[in-house]
Write a protein that holds these residues in place. Structure first.
Motif, mmCIF file in Angstrom:
data_model
loop_
_atom_site.group_PDB
_atom_site.id
_atom_site.type_symbol
_atom_site.label_atom_id
_atom_site.label_comp_id
_atom_site.label_asym_id
_atom_site.label_seq_id
_atom_site.Cartn_x
_atom_site.Cartn_y
_atom_site.Cartn_z
ATOM 1 N N THR A 98 0.801 -1.280 -0.113
ATOM 2 C CA THR A 98 -0.011 0.016 0.222
ATOM 3 C C THR A 98 0.995 1.440 -0.026
ATOM 4 O OG1 THR A 98 -1.834 -1.166 1.284
ATOM 5 C CG2 THR A 98 -1.832 1.210 1.509
ATOM 6 N N GLU B 84 1.122 5.573 0.163
ATOM 7 C CA GLU B 84 0.185 6.683 0.838
ATOM 8 C C GLU B 84 0.658 7.820 -0.096
ATOM 9 O OE1 GLU B 84 -0.871 9.155 4.826
ATOM 10 O OE2 GLU B 84 0.275 7.092 4.833
ATOM 11 N N TYR C 93 -4.861 5.948 -0.750
ATOM 12 C CA TYR C 93 -4.031 5.077 -0.527
ATOM 13 C C TYR C 93 -3.976 4.187 -1.814
ATOM 14 C CZ TYR C 93 -3.891 5.918 4.289
ATOM 15 O OH TYR C 93 -3.761 6.337 5.699
ATOM 16 N N LYS D 158 -6.707 2.509 -3.605
ATOM 17 C CA LYS D 158 -6.955 0.903 -3.257
ATOM 18 C C LYS D 158 -8.174 0.574 -3.111
ATOM 19 C CE LYS D 158 -5.566 -0.589 0.969
ATOM 20 N NZ LYS D 158 -4.922 -0.984 2.170
#
Length: 103
Positions: A9, A11, A16, A32
């Motif tokens: 993931t 940021e 995200y 995401k």
């Protein structure tokens, strides 16, 4: 080189993103949660199409009904997950609670 892809993931300011790395290939998805939601929508569609096809023959009626049930449950869970994702719970400090009740 492993068979299991590396999923990360990332940021980026207020969102995200999702990055999947498998050998020489790298797939990058922005937002995401929106991507996961679209994958879920595709799975719901596949379950309803599968249920429709399986209900053409009497021998596979049970499996068709199971596919319909899974699609219906997925459609029910989806808005619940949206509510959970957009809900934040914060604790109040005692001083803040007292200041709001003084009037």
């Amino acid at each position: 080189m492993g068979l299991i892809p590396k999923i990360r993931t990332k940021e980026k300011s207020d969102r995200y993103d999702l990055e999947i790395d498998q050998g020489p290939f790298k797939i990058y998805f922005t937002e995401k949660y929106a991507t996961l939601q679209l994958i879920g929508d595709i799975m719901v569609g596949v379950s309803f199409v599968t249920g429709s096809i399986l209900n053409f023959w009497q021998a596979t009626d049970l499996y068709g009904n199971i596919a319909y049930l899974l699609g219906s449950l997925s459609l029910t869970i989806r808005p619940i997950l949206k509510i959970i994702r957009k809900t934040w719970i914060y604790g109040m400090k005692k001083d803040d609670a007292d200041s709001t009740t003084d009037g």
